[in-house]
Motif scaffolding. Structure first.
Motif, mmCIF file in Angstrom:
data_model
loop_
_atom_site.group_PDB
_atom_site.id
_atom_site.type_symbol
_atom_site.label_atom_id
_atom_site.label_comp_id
_atom_site.label_asym_id
_atom_site.label_seq_id
_atom_site.Cartn_x
_atom_site.Cartn_y
_atom_site.Cartn_z
ATOM 1 N N UNK A 58 88.811 -7.011 19.446
ATOM 2 C CA UNK A 58 87.669 -7.764 18.948
ATOM 3 C C UNK A 58 88.070 -9.172 18.509
ATOM 4 N N UNK A 59 89.207 -9.288 17.879
ATOM 5 C CA UNK A 59 89.676 -10.603 17.434
ATOM 6 C C UNK A 59 90.073 -11.482 18.622
ATOM 7 N N UNK A 60 90.656 -10.829 19.648
ATOM 8 C CA UNK A 60 91.066 -11.599 20.823
ATOM 9 C C UNK A 60 92.090 -12.661 20.464
ATOM 10 N N UNK A 61 91.803 -13.896 20.885
ATOM 11 C CA UNK A 61 92.697 -15.011 20.607
ATOM 12 C C UNK A 61 92.463 -15.619 19.225
ATOM 13 N N UNK A 62 91.375 -15.234 18.587
ATOM 14 C CA UNK A 62 91.061 -15.810 17.270
ATOM 15 C C UNK A 62 92.004 -15.228 16.217
ATOM 16 N N UNK A 63 92.660 -16.092 15.507
ATOM 17 C CA UNK A 63 93.566 -15.621 14.471
ATOM 18 C C UNK A 63 92.840 -15.265 13.197
ATOM 19 N N UNK A 64 91.692 -15.917 12.970
ATOM 20 C CA UNK A 64 90.936 -15.716 11.746
ATOM 21 C C UNK A 64 89.450 -15.596 12.086
ATOM 22 N N UNK A 65 88.763 -14.624 11.491
ATOM 23 C CA UNK A 65 87.321 -14.445 11.661
ATOM 24 C C UNK A 65 86.708 -14.309 10.273
ATOM 25 N N UNK A 66 85.686 -15.127 10.003
ATOM 26 C CA UNK A 66 85.038 -15.118 8.680
ATOM 27 C C UNK A 66 86.047 -15.307 7.542
ATOM 28 N N UNK A 67 87.074 -16.096 7.818
ATOM 29 C CA UNK A 67 88.077 -16.377 6.795
ATOM 30 C C UNK A 67 89.082 -15.266 6.571
ATOM 31 N N UNK A 68 89.078 -14.220 7.413
ATOM 32 C CA UNK A 68 89.985 -13.084 7.259
ATOM 33 C C UNK A 68 90.884 -12.986 8.496
ATOM 34 N N UNK A 69 92.196 -12.987 8.285
ATOM 35 C CA UNK A 69 93.150 -12.905 9.384
ATOM 36 C C UNK A 69 93.213 -11.487 9.935
ATOM 37 N N UNK A 70 93.561 -11.363 11.213
ATOM 38 C CA UNK A 70 93.652 -10.049 11.850
ATOM 39 C C UNK A 70 94.652 -9.155 11.129
ATOM 40 N N UNK A 71 95.794 -9.692 10.745
ATOM 41 C CA UNK A 71 96.807 -8.885 10.050
ATOM 42 C C UNK A 71 96.249 -8.291 8.764
ATOM 43 N N UNK A 72 95.477 -9.093 8.024
ATOM 44 C CA UNK A 72 94.881 -8.600 6.782
ATOM 45 C C UNK A 72 93.911 -7.460 7.050
ATOM 46 N N UNK A 73 93.135 -7.575 8.126
ATOM 47 C CA UNK A 73 92.185 -6.510 8.487
ATOM 48 C C UNK A 73 92.931 -5.235 8.854
ATOM 49 N N UNK A 74 94.009 -5.361 9.629
ATOM 50 C CA UNK A 74 94.750 -4.181 10.067
ATOM 51 C C UNK A 74 95.441 -3.491 8.893
ATOM 52 N N UNK A 75 95.988 -4.284 7.961
ATOM 53 C CA UNK A 75 96.572 -3.685 6.752
ATOM 54 C C UNK A 75 95.491 -2.970 5.949
ATOM 55 N N UNK A 76 94.345 -3.623 5.813
ATOM 56 C CA UNK A 76 93.226 -3.019 5.090
ATOM 57 C C UNK A 76 92.839 -1.680 5.717
ATOM 58 N N UNK A 77 92.639 -1.647 7.037
ATOM 59 C CA UNK A 77 92.176 -0.437 7.714
ATOM 60 C C UNK A 77 93.209 0.679 7.630
ATOM 61 N N UNK A 78 94.488 0.342 7.724
ATOM 62 C CA UNK A 78 95.539 1.352 7.641
ATOM 63 C C UNK A 78 95.547 2.016 6.269
ATOM 64 N N UNK A 79 95.558 1.206 5.222
ATOM 65 C CA UNK A 79 95.589 1.750 3.864
ATOM 66 C C UNK A 79 94.285 2.460 3.538
ATOM 67 N N UNK A 80 93.168 1.887 3.960
ATOM 68 C CA UNK A 80 91.858 2.475 3.648
ATOM 69 C C UNK A 80 91.719 3.864 4.241
ATOM 70 N N UNK A 81 92.128 4.042 5.492
ATOM 71 C CA UNK A 81 91.974 5.345 6.137
ATOM 72 C C UNK A 81 92.932 6.377 5.563
ATOM 73 N N UNK A 82 94.157 5.955 5.263
ATOM 74 C CA UNK A 82 95.110 6.888 4.672
ATOM 75 C C UNK A 82 94.657 7.290 3.268
ATOM 76 N N UNK A 83 94.188 6.325 2.502
ATOM 77 C CA UNK A 83 93.709 6.598 1.144
ATOM 78 C C UNK A 83 92.462 7.466 1.167
ATOM 79 N N UNK A 84 91.539 7.157 2.074
ATOM 80 C CA UNK A 84 90.309 7.935 2.178
ATOM 81 C C UNK A 84 90.604 9.378 2.536
ATOM 82 N N UNK A 85 91.545 9.596 3.450
ATOM 83 C CA UNK A 85 91.900 10.956 3.849
ATOM 84 C C UNK A 85 92.513 11.728 2.680
ATOM 85 N N UNK A 86 93.387 11.064 1.930
ATOM 86 C CA UNK A 86 94.057 11.744 0.825
ATOM 87 C C UNK A 86 93.077 12.170 -0.261
#
Length: 278
Positions: A58-86
């Motif tokens: 979804x991010x494609x070549x864009x490094x930042x979308x709505x002021x949020x970097x792809x790396x920040x989104x991926x870290x967020x999703x990783x922690x969020x899903x692991x935390x939600x499952x626990x």
């Protein structure tokens, strides 16, 4: 201090050994039937992997979308899903359903430890076991997802405090779902629906800062975001300072409201037991 005062002050702690025994029992059960937990953990890890691929595309070549970097989104999703499952321990619902169906509920109610605190102890034990499995799987999670340090030492502190309140909100929500066993003959489908809705509105699949305005307003009016989005957004620095303090205050408010809801639902459930028993 006289004897009467000592008895009253010791009252809230007198059942602590019983609650700890329940927690240990849930831990032993989780380790005995670890294949089920490992299977569910594998599903979560696969979900993290799929989300990483989808969001990267979804991010494609864009490094930042709505002021949020792809790396920040991926870290967020990783922690969020692991935390939600626990924290999503719906096994107490199945346990309650079996108690009601088999008529063993009376034994748990008559115990001096209190029925609702017993169920909360089950939830604590279940969550602790999931945390142990999730911690052991961190190297694999880092491989298929994206892990990173908190945005700052202050962000880490806010995250820890918010995580404590998120656990409280999650426990009470899970308990309310479990108490539904007193009104339905099958709780599995309802638990599955609850998981899907709560994951989405908690921001485990899409961070709330990407929601359309009206949908984010709806999500912020419900308690689910307090279980996942709030603490993880603090970890990543999206919620900081006064916004973080306000968000933690909202989590505390949800705990108070949900505790009242649990008390109300339990009183209604107890009335049903009396009615069914004649």
């Amino acid at each position: 201090m006289n004897a009467g005062q000592a008895t009253r002050s010791d009252g809230p702690l007198r059942n602590l050994p019983a609650y700890l025994q329940i927690v240990r029992g849930r831990l032993r059960i989780a380790m005995t039937y670890r294949q089920n937990a490992l299977f569910m953990l594998a599903v979560v890890i696969l979900q993290i992997f799929i989300l990483r691929k989808v969001w990267t595309a979804l991010y494609g070549e864009a490094g930042v979308v709505n002021g949020v970097a792809l790396t920040d989104v991926l870290v967020y999703l990783t922690i969020a899903n692991l935390q939600s499952w626990a924290m999503q321990d719906l096994a107490v619902g199945s346990y309650l359903y079996s108690l009601v169906r088999e008529g063993r509920i009376a034994f748990d109610i008559l115990r001096p430890a209190g029925f609702v605190p017993q169920m909360l102890a089950h939830l604590v034990g279940g969550t602790l076991s999931m945390v142990l499995f999730a911690t052991a799987a961190l190297p694999l999670v880092a491989l298929v997802g994206t892990l990173g340090p908190p945005a700052s030492p202050a962000a880490f502190g806010y995250w820890l405090l918010s995580l404590f309140f998120a656990f409280g909100v999650s426990m009470l929500l899970n308990l309310i779902v479990g108490l539904g066993a007193f009104w339905t003959t099958e709780i599995g489908a309802f638990s599955m629906l609850f998981t899907l809705v709560s994951q989405f509105l908690a921001g485990a699949l899409i961070p709330l800062y990407f929601f359309p305005g009206w949908l984010r307003t709806v999500a912020e009016l419900l308690p689910f975001q307090a279980t996942t989005f709030t603490p993880v957004a603090m970890y990543g620095g999206q919620l900081a300072g006064s916004e973080a303090v306000q968000a933690i205050g909202i989590q505390f408010l949800w705990i108070v409201l949900l505790a009242g809801a649990v008390r109300l639902v339990w009183s209604r459930a107890l009335h049903r037991i009396v009615v069914q028993g004649g």
